[in-house]
Write an enzyme that holds these catalytic residues in place. Structure first.
Site, PDB file in Angstrom:
ATOM      1  N   ASP A   1      24.949 -14.140 -18.675  1.00  0.00           N
ATOM      2  CA  ASP A   1      23.883 -14.714 -19.485  1.00  0.00           C
ATOM      3  C   ASP A   1      22.627 -14.711 -18.614  1.00  0.00           C
ATOM      4  O   ASP A   1      22.701 -14.447 -17.406  1.00  0.00           O
ATOM      5  CB  ASP A   1      24.274 -16.135 -19.893  1.00  0.00           C
ATOM      6  CG  ASP A   1      23.177 -16.858 -20.630  1.00  0.00           C
ATOM      7  OD1 ASP A   1      22.570 -16.260 -21.538  1.00  0.00           O
ATOM      8  OD2 ASP A   1      22.893 -18.022 -20.280  1.00  0.00           O
TER       9      ASP A   1
ATOM     10  N   ASP B   1      19.136 -17.027 -19.319  1.00  0.00           N
ATOM     11  CA  ASP B   1      18.500 -18.346 -19.235  1.00  0.00           C
ATOM     12  C   ASP B   1      19.518 -19.428 -18.905  1.00  0.00           C
ATOM     13  O   ASP B   1      20.531 -19.583 -19.599  1.00  0.00           O
ATOM     14  CB  ASP B   1      17.808 -18.680 -20.557  1.00  0.00           C
ATOM     15  CG  ASP B   1      16.575 -17.834 -20.787  1.00  0.00           C
ATOM     16  OD1 ASP B   1      15.581 -18.047 -20.077  1.00  0.00           O
ATOM     17  OD2 ASP B   1      16.611 -16.954 -21.663  1.00  0.00           O
TER      18      ASP B   1
END
Length: 240
Positions: free
Chosen positions: A20, A22
């Site tokens: 991922d 953020d």
């Protein structure tokens, strides 16, 4: 079989590590809540942490109430008669966050893990954010070249917690779900990886540490990210 041979066999079974962005590579999520918090504190209003936690990992198309709209809702619930100017408030928030983002570095252990994973396989990103945001920050911290594949919200119809981003990353990498492992910081991201059939390590940040990660393959609670060897062990255990 020697320890080195056993390690090599495990490495050959893990072809890709998908990150991922953020909150996982860079903790951009905490910068947002810390940029908004002073706006609530100045009036003594309760800070809606649950709203920000719900939004973590989701794409903008899923946010039915913007941060400013939630700010107004809290003001009304608190009985405030204050005049809230959208541009004035959001400019203050944007300036605070921009200052924090300029100094933001990868979370502890992340850079080392990316380097290690890239030696033995491929690394990718699957993010609900837009491509310019993700690649801009990767360029700033010198990590853009490390990723063979970067899949962002422009590529899919549904962002997390739907599995589309991870399925697209698997297709681009030409690997099967059991040949990959995901690192996520949010419940929405964990649900997306799990729905795509990929083992997923939850590595929470301060904003997401209290969320339910029961669907994750494992929850990594140390301050630093797992090493590549530790990730290999988690992946191997997930396939038994």
């Amino acid at each position: 079989m020697s320890a080195a041979e056993a390690w090599y066999r495990l490495a050959m079974r893990l072809r890709a590590v998908i990150f991922d962005f953020d909150g996982l590579i860079l903790d951009t999520e905490t910068t947002e809540i810390e940029a908004w918090r002073p706006e609530y504190d100045r009036f003594g209003w309760p800070f809606p942490l649950d709203y920000f936690q719900w939004a973590v990992g989701r794409g903008a198309e899923q946010i039915v109430e913007t941060p400013f709209e939630r700010y107004v809702s809290v003001a009304r619930t608190s009985g405030s008669t204050a005049t809230l100017d959208y541009e004035e408030v959001t400019n203050r928030v944007r300036d605070r966050r921009a200052r924090a983002l300029r100094e933001l570095e990868p979370r502890p252990g992340i850079r080392e893990l990316i380097d290690q994973a890239g030696i033995f396989g491929t690394v990718a990103i699957a993010s609900s954010s837009d491509g310019g945001w993700v690649t801009g920050h990767l360029d700033r911290v010198g990590l853009r070249a490390a990723f063979e594949v970067v899949v962002t919200r422009e590529r899919v119809e549904r962002t997390k917690p739907a599995p589309d981003l991870y399925l697209s990353a698997l297709s681009d990498l030409d690997v099967e779900p059991d040949e990959a492992i995901v690192l996520e910081d949010s419940r929405n991201g964990v649900l997306a990886a799990q729905a795509a059939g990929i083992a997923v390590v939850a590595f929470p940040n301060p904003l997401t540490a209290g969320l339910d990660f029961s669907e994750a393959t494992t929850v990594w609670t140390q301050e630093r990210a797992p090493s590549y060897s530790e990730l290999l062990a988690i992946h191997a255990a997930s396939r038994r």
